[in-house]
Design an enzyme around this catalytic site. Structure first.
Site, PDB file in Angstrom:
ATOM      1  N   SER A  67      21.693 -24.840 -17.030  1.00 53.90           N
ATOM      2  CA  SER A  67      22.971 -24.934 -17.740  1.00 53.90           C
ATOM      3  C   SER A  67      24.068 -24.835 -16.685  1.00 53.90           C
ATOM      4  CB  SER A  67      23.089 -23.741 -18.697  1.00 53.90           C
ATOM      5  OG  SER A  67      24.414 -23.615 -19.194  1.00 53.90           O
ATOM      6  N   TYR A  98      21.954 -14.809 -21.099  1.00 54.38           N
ATOM      7  CA  TYR A  98      21.840 -16.259 -20.915  1.00 54.38           C
ATOM      8  C   TYR A  98      22.182 -16.642 -19.469  1.00 54.38           C
ATOM      9  CZ  TYR A  98      22.420 -21.235 -22.227  1.00 54.38           C
ATOM     10  OH  TYR A  98      22.320 -22.605 -22.339  1.00 54.38           O
TER      11      TYR A  98
HETATM   12  P1  NAD Z   1      18.381 -26.494 -29.788  1.00 53.52           P
HETATM   13  O1  NAD Z   1      18.496 -25.224 -30.545  1.00 53.52           O
HETATM   14  O2  NAD Z   1      18.792 -27.776 -30.432  1.00 53.52           O
HETATM   15  O3  NAD Z   1      16.881 -26.656 -29.247  1.00 53.52           O
HETATM   16  C1  NAD Z   1      16.149 -25.555 -28.753  1.00 53.52           C
HETATM   17  C2  NAD Z   1      14.681 -25.884 -28.827  1.00 53.52           C
HETATM   18  O4  NAD Z   1      13.954 -24.738 -28.361  1.00 53.52           O
HETATM   19  C3  NAD Z   1      14.213 -26.152 -30.260  1.00 53.52           C
HETATM   20  O5  NAD Z   1      13.236 -27.179 -30.244  1.00 53.52           O
HETATM   21  C4  NAD Z   1      13.587 -24.810 -30.658  1.00 53.52           C
HETATM   22  O6  NAD Z   1      12.595 -24.945 -31.664  1.00 53.52           O
HETATM   23  C5  NAD Z   1      12.981 -24.403 -29.343  1.00 53.52           C
HETATM   24  N1  NAD Z   1      12.662 -22.970 -29.295  1.00 53.52           N
HETATM   25  C6  NAD Z   1      13.485 -21.909 -29.528  1.00 53.52           C
HETATM   26  N2  NAD Z   1      12.777 -20.762 -29.445  1.00 53.52           N
HETATM   27  C7  NAD Z   1      11.495 -21.110 -29.165  1.00 53.52           C
HETATM   28  C8  NAD Z   1      10.287 -20.383 -28.978  1.00 53.52           C
HETATM   29  N3  NAD Z   1      10.244 -19.045 -29.057  1.00 53.52           N
HETATM   30  N4  NAD Z   1       9.155 -21.065 -28.714  1.00 53.52           N
HETATM   31  C9  NAD Z   1       9.172 -22.431 -28.640  1.00 53.52           C
HETATM   32  N5  NAD Z   1      10.282 -23.172 -28.814  1.00 53.52           N
HETATM   33  C10 NAD Z   1      11.421 -22.511 -29.072  1.00 53.52           C
HETATM   34  O7  NAD Z   1      19.218 -26.251 -28.456  1.00 53.52           O
HETATM   35  P2  NAD Z   1      19.613 -27.235 -27.254  1.00 53.52           P
HETATM   36  O8  NAD Z   1      21.086 -27.159 -27.185  1.00 53.52           O
HETATM   37  O9  NAD Z   1      18.947 -28.552 -27.340  1.00 53.52           O
HETATM   38  O10 NAD Z   1      19.022 -26.397 -26.031  1.00 53.52           O
HETATM   39  C11 NAD Z   1      17.945 -26.841 -25.217  1.00 53.52           C
HETATM   40  C12 NAD Z   1      18.098 -26.246 -23.823  1.00 53.52           C
HETATM   41  O11 NAD Z   1      19.291 -26.730 -23.229  1.00 53.52           O
HETATM   42  C13 NAD Z   1      18.195 -24.711 -23.811  1.00 53.52           C
HETATM   43  O12 NAD Z   1      17.487 -24.202 -22.709  1.00 53.52           O
HETATM   44  C14 NAD Z   1      19.698 -24.478 -23.628  1.00 53.52           C
HETATM   45  O13 NAD Z   1      19.957 -23.260 -23.026  1.00 53.52           O
HETATM   46  C15 NAD Z   1      20.048 -25.642 -22.736  1.00 53.52           C
HETATM   47  N6  NAD Z   1      21.471 -25.998 -22.744  1.00 53.52           N
HETATM   48  C16 NAD Z   1      22.123 -26.347 -23.905  1.00 53.52           C
HETATM   49  C17 NAD Z   1      23.463 -26.677 -23.865  1.00 53.52           C
HETATM   50  C18 NAD Z   1      24.245 -27.087 -25.107  1.00 53.52           C
HETATM   51  O14 NAD Z   1      25.490 -27.167 -25.033  1.00 53.52           O
HETATM   52  N7  NAD Z   1      23.620 -27.392 -26.221  1.00 53.52           N
HETATM   53  C19 NAD Z   1      24.150 -26.636 -22.640  1.00 53.52           C
HETATM   54  C20 NAD Z   1      23.454 -26.280 -21.493  1.00 53.52           C
HETATM   55  C21 NAD Z   1      22.119 -25.968 -21.554  1.00 53.52           C
END
Ligand code: NAD
Length: 260
Positions: A142, A155
């Site tokens: 991130s 985080y």
């Molecule tokens: P999201 O909530 O849409 O997806 C998260 C995924 O992780 C889902 O498929 C969920 O089922 C899975 N997950 C959660 N807990 C779990 C567990 N215990 N076991 C297995 N799977 C699990 O979120 P996202 O925004 O797509 O995030 C994905 C990654 O990207 C994360 O690591 C997040 O930190 C990172 N990220 C997101 C953003 C943003 O703005 N959305 C920015 C930077 C980084």
């Protein structure tokens, strides 16, 4: 070149993980999906991806807080596909609270899902990559892997941690045809972020457009959300020959956030 390769993408039942899984399937890569959610919806995602792109798509329900389940996830992908060529550690959660009020169980869960799960998955997938002299590991960190924001101690610690893990494993594998990188996205409009907008608008007495621009995108100079499609294509690039020289890097895709 990527046709017929096999990938695991953790947390790929929604958001960024699903965007990467889709871009991989489009490139002819077989995919193991993973993540939480309604089994009927997950099965429909699995079937749709397989049918649309003519690749094999399987699913593991492994819980990323459980090291034994992570290891079996990798083993079952190897059993099914023969190899795991690409591993994307993407699963992640968030919790926002001042550090002196931060619930210890939330700290533990964030460190387990956002950081330690990547260690367990890498440890299980790496021997096969070394044996074949080819592998790609992409950790979804991130902008918070490079800079901090208040109230996100767990985080930010986990994301800085995964950047460190990325560099260390990249150095260990640099001569073995394996690349290890972290992608550091800014804000992406995933369901998780989208769901926060109406409540934030209500709480602050501003419009949803103002929430997007002045609250969520305040840190992002281009005032534009990164898309899951852009992240998917970036991951494909890193897996391809043109990306082979990039290893040990923490690569921002953040509309200028970390340039400030
Ligand atoms: P999201 O909530 O849409 O997806 C998260 C995924 O992780 C889902 O498929 C969920 O089922 C899975 N997950 C959660 N807990 C779990 C567990 N215990 N076991 C297995 N799977 C699990 O979120 P996202 O925004 O797509 O995030 C994905 C990654 O990207 C994360 O690591 C997040 O930190 C990172 N990220 C997101 C953003 C943003 O703005 N959305 C920015 C930077 C980084």
């Amino acid at each position: 070149m990527l046709q017929g390769k096999n990938a695991i993408i953790t947390g790929s039942t929604s958001g960024i993980g699903l965007g990467i899984a889709t871009a991989f399937a489009k490139s002819g890569i077989n995919v193991m999906l993973n993540g939480l959610g309604d089994p009927v919806e997950i099965e429909s995602i699995r079937q749709k991806l397989a049918k649309q792109y003519g690749v094999e798509v399987i699913y593991s329900s492994a819980d990323m807080t459980q090291p034994a389940q992570i290891r079996s996830m990798v083993e079952s992908a190897i059993q099914h596909f023969g190899t795991v060529d690409i591993l994307v550690n993407n699963a992640g959660i968030q919790h926002v609270a001042p550090v002196d009020e931060f619930p210890a169980e939330k700290w533990d869960a964030i460190i387990a899902i956002n950081l330690s799960s990547a260690f367990h998955a890498i440890q299980s997938a790496l021997p096969g990559m070394k044996q074949q002299g080819w592998g790609r590991i992409i950790n979804i960190a991130s902008a918070h892997g490079l800079v901090a924001s208040p109230y996100k101690s767990a985080y930010v610690a986990a994301k800085h941690g995964i950047v460190g893990l990325t560099k260390s494993v990249a150095l260990e594998t640099a001569e073995q045809g394996i690349s290890v990188n972290a992608i550091c996205p800014g804000y992406v409009m995933t369901p998780l972020v989208a769901n926060q907008i109406p409540d934030t608008a209500k709480a602050r007495g501003i419009t949803e457009a103002e929430v997007r621009r002045d609250v969520i995108l305040a840190a992002q100079p281009n005032k534009t959300f990164v898309t899951t499609e852009q992240l998917g294509e970036f991951a494909v690039f890193l897996c391809g020959e043109a990306g082979a020289a990039i290893t040990g890097s923490a690569l921002p895709m953040d509309g200028g956030w970390t340039a400030q």
